[in-house]
Design a protein around this motif. Structure first.
Motif, PDB file in Angstrom:
ATOM      1  N   TYR A 138      52.933  24.058   9.432  1.00 16.90           N
ATOM      2  CA  TYR A 138      51.431  23.804  10.357  1.00 16.90           C
ATOM      3  C   TYR A 138      50.226  23.826   9.533  1.00 16.90           C
ATOM      4  CZ  TYR A 138      47.936  25.502  13.852  1.00 16.90           C
ATOM      5  OH  TYR A 138      46.735  25.770  14.631  1.00 16.90           O
ATOM      6  N   ARG A 139      50.250  24.664   8.514  1.00 17.08           N
ATOM      7  CA  ARG A 139      48.969  24.490   7.468  1.00 17.08           C
ATOM      8  C   ARG A 139      49.289  24.991   6.346  1.00 17.08           C
ATOM      9  NH1 ARG A 139      45.138  27.269  10.426  1.00 17.08           N
ATOM     10  NH2 ARG A 139      44.553  29.203   9.170  1.00 17.08           N
ATOM     11  N   THR A 140      48.635  24.449   5.213  1.00 11.29           N
ATOM     12  CA  THR A 140      48.650  25.032   4.016  1.00 11.29           C
ATOM     13  C   THR A 140      47.278  25.057   3.302  1.00 11.29           C
ATOM     14  OG1 THR A 140      48.630  22.534   2.994  1.00 11.29           O
ATOM     15  CG2 THR A 140      50.849  23.450   3.546  1.00 11.29           C
ATOM     16  N   HIS A 141      47.261  26.099   2.211  1.00 12.32           N
ATOM     17  CA  HIS A 141      45.821  26.382   1.726  1.00 12.32           C
ATOM     18  C   HIS A 141      46.083  26.183   0.225  1.00 12.32           C
ATOM     19  CE1 HIS A 141      44.781  29.327   5.237  1.00 12.32           C
ATOM     20  NE2 HIS A 141      44.749  28.026   5.439  1.00 12.32           N
ATOM     21  N   GLU A 142      45.235  25.985  -0.678  1.00 12.54           N
ATOM     22  CA  GLU A 142      44.886  25.884  -2.145  1.00 12.54           C
ATOM     23  C   GLU A 142      43.891  26.664  -2.245  1.00 12.54           C
ATOM     24  OE1 GLU A 142      45.462  22.092  -3.744  1.00 12.54           O
ATOM     25  OE2 GLU A 142      47.027  21.534  -2.571  1.00 12.54           O
ATOM     26  N   TYR A 143      43.719  27.460  -3.525  1.00 12.10           N
ATOM     27  CA  TYR A 143      42.607  28.234  -4.022  1.00 12.10           C
ATOM     28  C   TYR A 143      42.067  27.825  -5.355  1.00 12.10           C
ATOM     29  CZ  TYR A 143      44.408  31.251   0.030  1.00 12.10           C
ATOM     30  OH  TYR A 143      45.002  31.624   0.998  1.00 12.10           O
ATOM     31  N   ASN A 144      40.859  28.328  -5.719  1.00 11.05           N
ATOM     32  CA  ASN A 144      40.307  28.162  -6.864  1.00 11.05           C
ATOM     33  C   ASN A 144      40.450  29.718  -7.611  1.00 11.05           C
ATOM     34  OD1 ASN A 144      38.163  29.853  -5.902  1.00 11.05           O
ATOM     35  ND2 ASN A 144      36.646  28.164  -5.862  1.00 11.05           N
ATOM     36  N   ASP A 145      39.727  29.712  -8.776  1.00 10.46           N
ATOM     37  CA  ASP A 145      40.084  31.078  -9.566  1.00 10.46           C
ATOM     38  C   ASP A 145      39.318  32.164  -8.828  1.00 10.46           C
ATOM     39  OD1 ASP A 145      41.635  29.793 -11.307  1.00 10.46           O
ATOM     40  OD2 ASP A 145      40.176  29.604 -12.693  1.00 10.46           O
ATOM     41  N   ASN A 146      38.426  31.817  -8.051  1.00  9.77           N
ATOM     42  CA  ASN A 146      37.534  32.801  -7.326  1.00  9.77           C
ATOM     43  C   ASN A 146      38.221  33.107  -5.907  1.00  9.77           C
ATOM     44  OD1 ASN A 146      35.672  33.263  -9.452  1.00  9.77           O
ATOM     45  ND2 ASN A 146      34.665  31.485  -8.751  1.00  9.77           N
ATOM     46  N   ASN A 147      39.266  32.822  -5.572  1.00  6.87           N
ATOM     47  CA  ASN A 147      40.028  32.940  -4.473  1.00  6.87           C
ATOM     48  C   ASN A 147      39.383  32.024  -3.256  1.00  6.87           C
ATOM     49  OD1 ASN A 147      42.017  34.569  -5.780  1.00  6.87           O
ATOM     50  ND2 ASN A 147      40.461  36.464  -5.501  1.00  6.87           N
ATOM     51  N   ASN A 148      38.702  31.242  -3.350  1.00  5.94           N
ATOM     52  CA  ASN A 148      37.986  30.315  -2.212  1.00  5.94           C
ATOM     53  C   ASN A 148      38.934  29.215  -1.961  1.00  5.94           C
ATOM     54  OD1 ASN A 148      35.129  30.689  -4.252  1.00  5.94           O
ATOM     55  ND2 ASN A 148      35.256  31.640  -2.344  1.00  5.94           N
ATOM     56  N   ILE A 149      38.969  29.078  -0.735  1.00  2.00           N
ATOM     57  CA  ILE A 149      40.000  28.115  -0.359  1.00  2.00           C
ATOM     58  C   ILE A 149      39.544  26.722  -0.457  1.00  2.00           C
ATOM     59  CG2 ILE A 149      41.420  27.001   1.769  1.00  2.00           C
ATOM     60  CD1 ILE A 149      41.419  29.644   3.005  1.00  2.00           C
ATOM     61  N   VAL A 150      40.174  25.916  -1.261  1.00  2.00           N
ATOM     62  CA  VAL A 150      39.627  24.855  -1.865  1.00  2.00           C
ATOM     63  C   VAL A 150      40.136  23.476  -1.082  1.00  2.00           C
ATOM     64  CG1 VAL A 150      38.661  25.314  -4.076  1.00  2.00           C
ATOM     65  CG2 VAL A 150      41.033  24.514  -3.847  1.00  2.00           C
ATOM     66  N   ARG A 174      54.049  32.672  14.689  1.00  2.00           N
ATOM     67  CA  ARG A 174      53.679  32.021  13.189  1.00  2.00           C
ATOM     68  C   ARG A 174      54.643  32.791  12.385  1.00  2.00           C
ATOM     69  NH1 ARG A 174      51.774  28.310  15.869  1.00  2.00           N
ATOM     70  NH2 ARG A 174      49.637  27.938  16.024  1.00  2.00           N
ATOM     71  N   GLU A 175      54.729  31.993  10.687  1.00  2.00           N
ATOM     72  CA  GLU A 175      55.299  32.694   9.756  1.00  2.00           C
ATOM     73  C   GLU A 175      54.292  32.340   8.744  1.00  2.00           C
ATOM     74  OE1 GLU A 175      59.442  32.871   9.614  1.00  2.00           O
ATOM     75  OE2 GLU A 175      59.290  32.041   7.315  1.00  2.00           O
ATOM     76  N   TYR A 176      54.375  33.483   7.856  1.00  2.00           N
ATOM     77  CA  TYR A 176      53.360  33.470   6.775  1.00  2.00           C
ATOM     78  C   TYR A 176      53.939  33.483   5.411  1.00  2.00           C
ATOM     79  CZ  TYR A 176      50.195  34.107  11.023  1.00  2.00           C
ATOM     80  OH  TYR A 176      49.788  34.152  12.173  1.00  2.00           O
ATOM     81  N   THR A 177      53.514  32.499   4.395  1.00  2.00           N
ATOM     82  CA  THR A 177      53.962  32.829   3.010  1.00  2.00           C
ATOM     83  C   THR A 177      52.653  33.010   2.138  1.00  2.00           C
ATOM     84  OG1 THR A 177      54.301  30.519   2.501  1.00  2.00           O
ATOM     85  CG2 THR A 177      56.068  31.678   3.231  1.00  2.00           C
ATOM     86  N   TYR A 178      53.187  33.669   1.010  1.00  2.00           N
ATOM     87  CA  TYR A 178      51.830  34.087   0.059  1.00  2.00           C
ATOM     88  C   TYR A 178      52.091  33.689  -1.383  1.00  2.00           C
ATOM     89  CZ  TYR A 178      50.439  36.961   4.306  1.00  2.00           C
ATOM     90  OH  TYR A 178      50.263  37.246   5.568  1.00  2.00           O
ATOM     91  N   ASP A 179      51.245  33.530  -2.250  1.00  2.00           N
ATOM     92  CA  ASP A 179      51.355  33.423  -3.701  1.00  2.00           C
ATOM     93  C   ASP A 179      51.287  34.541  -4.107  1.00  2.00           C
ATOM     94  OD1 ASP A 179      48.911  34.218  -3.912  1.00  2.00           O
ATOM     95  OD2 ASP A 179      48.090  32.165  -4.368  1.00  2.00           O
ATOM     96  N   GLU A 180      51.479  34.600  -5.690  1.00  2.00           N
ATOM     97  CA  GLU A 180      51.799  35.815  -6.522  1.00  2.00           C
ATOM     98  C   GLU A 180      50.447  36.834  -6.182  1.00  2.00           C
ATOM     99  OE1 GLU A 180      50.125  32.787  -8.904  1.00  2.00           O
ATOM    100  OE2 GLU A 180      51.759  33.021  -7.665  1.00  2.00           O
ATOM    101  N   LYS A 181      49.424  36.386  -5.916  1.00  2.34           N
ATOM    102  CA  LYS A 181      48.045  36.967  -5.802  1.00  2.34           C
ATOM    103  C   LYS A 181      47.833  37.322  -4.432  1.00  2.34           C
ATOM    104  CE  LYS A 181      45.529  34.586  -9.572  1.00  2.34           C
ATOM    105  NZ  LYS A 181      44.392  33.862 -10.048  1.00  2.34           N
ATOM    106  N   HIS A 182      48.922  37.450  -3.662  1.00  6.16           N
ATOM    107  CA  HIS A 182      48.877  37.746  -2.222  1.00  6.16           C
ATOM    108  C   HIS A 182      47.992  36.918  -1.348  1.00  6.16           C
ATOM    109  CE1 HIS A 182      50.747  42.076  -3.020  1.00  6.16           C
ATOM    110  NE2 HIS A 182      51.408  41.184  -3.195  1.00  6.16           N
ATOM    111  N   ARG A 183      47.624  35.428  -1.575  1.00  8.55           N
ATOM    112  CA  ARG A 183      46.906  34.648  -0.865  1.00  8.55           C
ATOM    113  C   ARG A 183      47.771  33.743  -0.104  1.00  8.55           C
ATOM    114  NH1 ARG A 183      43.471  32.292  -6.029  1.00  8.55           N
ATOM    115  NH2 ARG A 183      45.929  31.605  -6.520  1.00  8.55           N
TER     116      ARG A 183
END
Length: 423
Positions: free
Chosen positions: A273-285, A232-241
């Motif tokens: 394999y999978r993507t994540h999107e977040y809200n301002d409270n860092n919850n996966i939406v 597996r390989e993982y990428t993150y946004d500027e907030k390390h999410r």
């Protein structure tokens, strides 16, 4: 003893829309929060109606359900879900001891004939400051567990965890895992070994790669053929999410002498394999899942999406869409409501825009559920309505010692807890 041969080969997660389900669980324990200095807890389930017993999927299942008794965590978690969400009940029968620091030191699990099923013993090091299992960092830092036939051990250097082992030694063979941690408490290597009475031996492992504090890649390794497998390989946004997960295929299937074989490569095929999107409270939406069929091509096929809405950091809507065919989606929706104390008061499940299940909860002053209005809409059986009531007895420390579960006014199950205290 635990059915270890089944445990190794079968990993099942089923959720039935009716009154039964079971979950394959982990090996950690769950410690019920209790008031006072608890010395021991004796837990049993009484079936008032002899014709109504605990859930079983097959006649060969034991008292704790399919695939045998898995772990205290799985059994307790599944029991609580069924107890508070359905008209049925699972089975519990165990005795637990705690030391004066409120740490579990022994847990004995029994069947309906009061025969011993599992004997768990827990040992702690001299520097242990553990007061609750909810404090995961202290748990990892200070706890040493040793269990009969199936055990875990934690090893420390300068009070830092650097290795943890799990071992399972039974008549049909031996199985163990070794976890290695770095000075920052990050898992860097996981090694697995299994041997069986027929002489078969299998060894593999998994390496974990980090950039600063972030896990960026995992590379499973097969010692039998000295090759990497799937990673597996993982990428993150500027907030390390974490935003993207990729599948790494270090092999492809090829026909050799009319036989399909794996042809390995040092350069993997990288597939989303999978993507994540977040809200301002860092919850996966939003989560989008893609195919992992190991087809060894760079095609990307979306097959599931989960969309979540939050209120006060609580999930109030969960929409799941599956791709059945190219032009057809299967959509389910869960809606939940909570009161000002963050207690769930309403649960509704829709399938294809049609309400097929709902639950409405009421609580007492102790925050225990005292009633559930349960409605189900089955395509074959139609609409069914049930009212579930819970009647409690409490001891002088404020802990409940008895719950009577009634369905439509008929008492069916009694959950007993006998609690002893140090003072």
């Amino acid at each position: 003893m635990i059915l270890k041969d089944i445990h190794r080969y079968i990993c099942i997660l089923l959720l039935f829309t009716g009154n039964s389900y079971f979950t394959y669980g982990q090996t950690d324990n769950i410690k019920e929060p209790l008031s006072g200095e608890v010395k021991s807890v004796r837990v049993t389930i009484e079936f008032v109606n002899d014709s109504i017993q605990n859930l079983k999927l097959f006649s060969i299942d034991n008292d704790y359900g399919h695939t045998g008794f898995i772990s205290p965590t799985a059994v307790k978690s599944n029991f609580n879900s069924v107890w508070h969400e359905t008209t049925a009940s699972r089975y519990l029968n165990y005795y637990q001891e705690r030391d004066e620091k409120d740490r579990i030191i022994k847990e004995l699990w029994l069947n309906k004939r009061n025969e011993l099923v599992e004997d768990y013993r827990y040992f702690y090091n001299k520097n242990s400051k553990l007061t609750t299992e909810q404090d995961i960092s202290e748990f990892e830092k200070n706890l040493i567990i040793d269990k009969y036939c199936d055990f875990q051990k934690y090893y420390f250097e300068n009070n830092l965890l650097f290795k943890m082992t799990e071992r399972d030694k039974c008549p049909k063979g031996e199985y163990f895992k070794t976890y290695i941690y770095d000075k920052n408490k990050r898992l860097v290597n996981k090694f697995r070994y299994s041997s069986y009475s027929d002489g078969d031996i299998h060894m593999d492992g998994e390496l974990y790669h980090y950039q600063d504090t972030l896990l960026i890649k995992t590379t499973p390794y097969n010692y039998s053929n000295s090759q990497y497998d799937q990673g597996r390989e993982y990428t993150y946004d500027e907030k390390h999410r974490m935003t993207k997960i990729y599948q790494l295929l270090y092999y492809k299937w090829a026909s050799v002498d009319d036989t399909l074989k794996r042809i390995y490569s040092s350069i993997p095929l990288k597939k989303l394999y999978r993507t994540h999107e977040y809200n301002d409270n860092n919850n996966i939406v939003k989560e989008v899942f893609y195919n992992d069929d190991n087809s060894n091509n760079d095609s990307i096929i979306h097959f599931k999406t989960i969309e979540r809405q939050f209120k006060n950091n609580l999930e109030v809507k969960i929409k799941t869409s599956y791709s059945i065919t190219k032009d057809e989606l299967s959509v389910s929706l869960i809606e939940q409501e909570f009161d000002d104390s963050n207690r769930i008061i309403s649960y509704r499940r829709y399938y294809k825009n049609k309400l097929n299940a709902s639950r409405h909860y009421s609580y007492n002053r102790q925050n225990d559920v005292i009633s559930i209005q349960l409605v189900r809409n089955d395509e074959l059986k139609g609409i069914s309505k049930n009212k579930i009531d819970f009647k409690f007895k409490y001891d002088s420390h404020g802990n409940w010692v008895q719950q009577i579960k009634s369905v439509n006014g008929q008492p069916l199950f009694i959950w007993h807890r006998k609690i002893e205290y140090y003072n």
